[in-house]
Structure formats: structure tokens, C-alpha cells
Design a protein around this motif. Structure first.
Motif, PDB file in Angstrom:
ATOM      1  N   ALA A   1       6.282  10.107   0.207  1.00  0.00           N
ATOM      2  CA  ALA A   1       5.616   9.056  -0.564  1.00  0.00           C
ATOM      3  C   ALA A   1       4.780   9.680  -1.684  1.00  0.00           C
ATOM      4  O   ALA A   1       4.127  10.708  -1.494  1.00  0.00           O
ATOM      5  N   PHE A   2       4.799   9.041  -2.834  1.00  0.00           N
ATOM      6  CA  PHE A   2       3.992   9.490  -3.967  1.00  0.00           C
ATOM      7  C   PHE A   2       2.510   9.402  -3.597  1.00  0.00           C
ATOM      8  O   PHE A   2       2.072   8.428  -3.005  1.00  0.00           O
ATOM      9  N   ARG A   3       1.743  10.416  -3.975  1.00  0.00           N
ATOM     10  CA  ARG A   3       0.302  10.428  -3.734  1.00  0.00           C
ATOM     11  C   ARG A   3      -0.501  10.403  -5.022  1.00  0.00           C
ATOM     12  O   ARG A   3      -1.352   9.562  -5.214  1.00  0.00           O
TER      13      ARG A   3
ATOM     14  N   VAL B   1      -2.579   3.668  -4.493  1.00  0.00           N
ATOM     15  CA  VAL B   1      -3.372   2.923  -3.515  1.00  0.00           C
ATOM     16  C   VAL B   1      -2.332   2.100  -2.757  1.00  0.00           C
ATOM     17  O   VAL B   1      -1.993   0.986  -3.156  1.00  0.00           O
ATOM     18  N   GLY B   2      -1.777   2.705  -1.729  1.00  0.00           N
ATOM     19  CA  GLY B   2      -0.675   2.070  -1.013  1.00  0.00           C
ATOM     20  C   GLY B   2       0.539   1.942  -1.907  1.00  0.00           C
ATOM     21  O   GLY B   2       0.792   2.794  -2.759  1.00  0.00           O
ATOM     22  N   ASP B   3       1.282   0.846  -1.727  1.00  0.00           N
ATOM     23  CA  ASP B   3       2.515   0.646  -2.488  1.00  0.00           C
ATOM     24  C   ASP B   3       2.362  -0.269  -3.692  1.00  0.00           C
ATOM     25  O   ASP B   3       3.268  -0.356  -4.507  1.00  0.00           O
TER      26      ASP B   3
ATOM     27  N   ILE C   1     -10.950   1.328  -1.281  1.00  0.00           N
ATOM     28  CA  ILE C   1     -10.436   0.455  -2.347  1.00  0.00           C
ATOM     29  C   ILE C   1      -9.247  -0.350  -1.840  1.00  0.00           C
ATOM     30  O   ILE C   1      -9.146  -1.548  -2.096  1.00  0.00           O
ATOM     31  N   GLY C   2      -8.355   0.290  -1.100  1.00  0.00           N
ATOM     32  CA  GLY C   2      -7.229  -0.432  -0.513  1.00  0.00           C
ATOM     33  C   GLY C   2      -7.704  -1.562   0.387  1.00  0.00           C
ATOM     34  O   GLY C   2      -7.159  -2.675   0.358  1.00  0.00           O
ATOM     35  N   ALA C   3      -8.733  -1.306   1.182  1.00  0.00           N
ATOM     36  CA  ALA C   3      -9.285  -2.342   2.062  1.00  0.00           C
ATOM     37  C   ALA C   3      -9.897  -3.483   1.254  1.00  0.00           C
ATOM     38  O   ALA C   3      -9.750  -4.656   1.600  1.00  0.00           O
ATOM     39  N   ILE C   4     -10.565  -3.148   0.168  1.00  0.00           N
ATOM     40  CA  ILE C   4     -11.158  -4.183  -0.686  1.00  0.00           C
ATOM     41  C   ILE C   4     -10.058  -5.042  -1.309  1.00  0.00           C
ATOM     42  O   ILE C   4     -10.150  -6.275  -1.337  1.00  0.00           O
ATOM     43  N   LEU C   5      -8.996  -4.407  -1.788  1.00  0.00           N
ATOM     44  CA  LEU C   5      -7.909  -5.142  -2.429  1.00  0.00           C
ATOM     45  C   LEU C   5      -7.189  -6.070  -1.455  1.00  0.00           C
ATOM     46  O   LEU C   5      -6.689  -7.118  -1.853  1.00  0.00           O
ATOM     47  N   THR C   6      -7.137  -5.706  -0.205  1.00  0.00           N
ATOM     48  CA  THR C   6      -6.477  -6.554   0.790  1.00  0.00           C
ATOM     49  C   THR C   6      -7.417  -7.589   1.370  1.00  0.00           C
ATOM     50  O   THR C   6      -7.000  -8.416   2.175  1.00  0.00           O
ATOM     51  N   GLY C   7      -8.690  -7.515   0.996  1.00  0.00           N
ATOM     52  CA  GLY C   7      -9.657  -8.474   1.512  1.00  0.00           C
ATOM     53  C   GLY C   7     -10.317  -8.027   2.793  1.00  0.00           C
ATOM     54  O   GLY C   7     -11.133  -8.743   3.362  1.00  0.00           O
TER      55      GLY C   7
ATOM     56  N   THR D   1       0.788   4.611   3.073  1.00  0.00           N
ATOM     57  CA  THR D   1       0.595   3.416   3.878  1.00  0.00           C
ATOM     58  C   THR D   1       0.490   2.200   2.980  1.00  0.00           C
ATOM     59  O   THR D   1       0.175   2.310   1.804  1.00  0.00           O
ATOM     60  N   PRO D   2       0.741   1.023   3.513  1.00  0.00           N
ATOM     61  CA  PRO D   2       0.702  -0.179   2.687  1.00  0.00           C
ATOM     62  C   PRO D   2      -0.684  -0.454   2.119  1.00  0.00           C
ATOM     63  O   PRO D   2      -1.682  -0.170   2.744  1.00  0.00           O
ATOM     64  N   ALA D   3      -0.706  -0.995   0.945  1.00  0.00           N
ATOM     65  CA  ALA D   3      -1.926  -1.488   0.323  1.00  0.00           C
ATOM     66  C   ALA D   3      -1.794  -2.992   0.244  1.00  0.00           C
ATOM     67  O   ALA D   3      -1.110  -3.583   1.057  1.00  0.00           O
TER      68      ALA D   3
END
Length: 161
Positions: free
Chosen positions: A68-70, A86-88, A116-122, A141-143
Motif C-alpha cells: 500500500a502507498f504510504r 490517509v487511508g484509501d 486525522i483519519g479518525a476525524i474524517l470518519t467522524g 488501512t481504510p480511511a
């Protein structure tokens, strides 16, 4: 999405890593989600260009079977631009001056990407400072789900900068 928490994460990263000059978060399709950039930078154009680069970098990573790209870093004569997955479905852009410590940047960005990923997912930021509330986004991991970003309002985080 909590725009205030997102702006705070971006601002705190800037405070933790000397040399960061600008930051932005964008959807993988190039839609700007938030920006903390100088007036001389067009954050919408930055998000679009970063998303195009993200697509190429992800494809190169896949074609070469590198997982996976980082992240990717581009160097210029006056500094660098670092692009982090930030995830996918999202990416973070960090611009730095010539003196930025790249190792420190990567070290400090990893936990911020999880928050940030957690914020974007709510899900909100992790209450445990520095520890991502979700698995490492650098491991692919999924974003946020694409529909979580649809209609997101751009927030320019320039307060206190």
C-alpha cells in the motif's frame, strides 16, 4: 466531521516540527477538505495536484508490488512537499522549508495521520495523545468512506498562525 479538531491537528503538527510552512488535507479525488496555507498558495490547486500525484504514486506502488502507498516526498530548491496517504480516500500535504528534518517530519506525521483519519470518519481524535485510534494509516488501512467526504466544507485553518 469536526473541522475544529482537524484544524487543531494540522496546527499542532506544524508546532511539533520546525520547518513546516503549510499543511492541507484533501480527498483522494482532489477536493480540498482543510488547509493551513500561506496566502501565496492556492489550496484548491494544491489539493488537485496532490491528488493527481497520489494516483500516480499508488499505481507505481501497485505495479511494482510494494504494498500500500504510504508517502512520497518531492524536493525543490526552497524546500519540500510531502504527501501522505490517509487511508484509501484522503491525503495530507505538508510543505516544508529547506531546513526541515525529514525524519522528524515522518515520525510526527504518523500518529497525526491516525487521528486525522479518525476525524474524517467522524470517530474524533484519539483521547490518548500520540496514539492513533485506528490501525496505522501508513499500512493501507481504510480511511473515510467516500460518501463521508461528499459535501465536506473546506475549512481554512489560519487562526493563530
Amino acid at each position: 466531521m469536526n473541522h475544529e479538531a482537524l484544524a487543531r491537528e494540522m496546527r499542532e503538527l506544524r508546532e511539533r516540527v520546525p520547518g513546516i510552512t503549510d499543511t492541507a488535507v484533501a480527498a483522494a479525488d482532489g477536493m480540498l477538505i482543510a488547509a493551513d496555507t500561506a496566502d501565496t498558495i492556492d489550496p484548491e490547486s494544491l489539493a488537485a495536484i496532490a491528488a493527481a500525484g497520489l494516483g500516480i504514486a499508488r499505481r507505481a506502488t501497485a505495479v511494482t508490488a510494494r504494498g500500500a502507498f504510504r508517502q512520497t516526498v518531492t524536493y525543490g530548491s526552497q524546500g519540500l512537499a510531502a504527501f501522505y496517504a490517509v487511508g484509501d480516500t484522503a491525503l495530507m500535504i505538508v510543505l516544508g522549508d529547506e531546513g526541515i528534518d525529514l525524519e522528524r517530519l515522518h515520525e510526527q506525521t504518523r500518529p497525526a495521520l491516525g487521528r486525522i483519519g479518525a476525524i474524517l470518519t467522524g470517530a474524533g481524535p484519539d483521547p490518548l495523545a500520540g496514539i492513533p485510534s485506528e490501525p496505522d494509516p501508513l499500512a493501507g488501512t481504510p480511511a473515510p468512506a467516500p460518501d463521508a467526504l461528499v459535501g465536506a466544507v473546506t475549512d481554512t485553518a489560519t487562526e493563530g498562525v
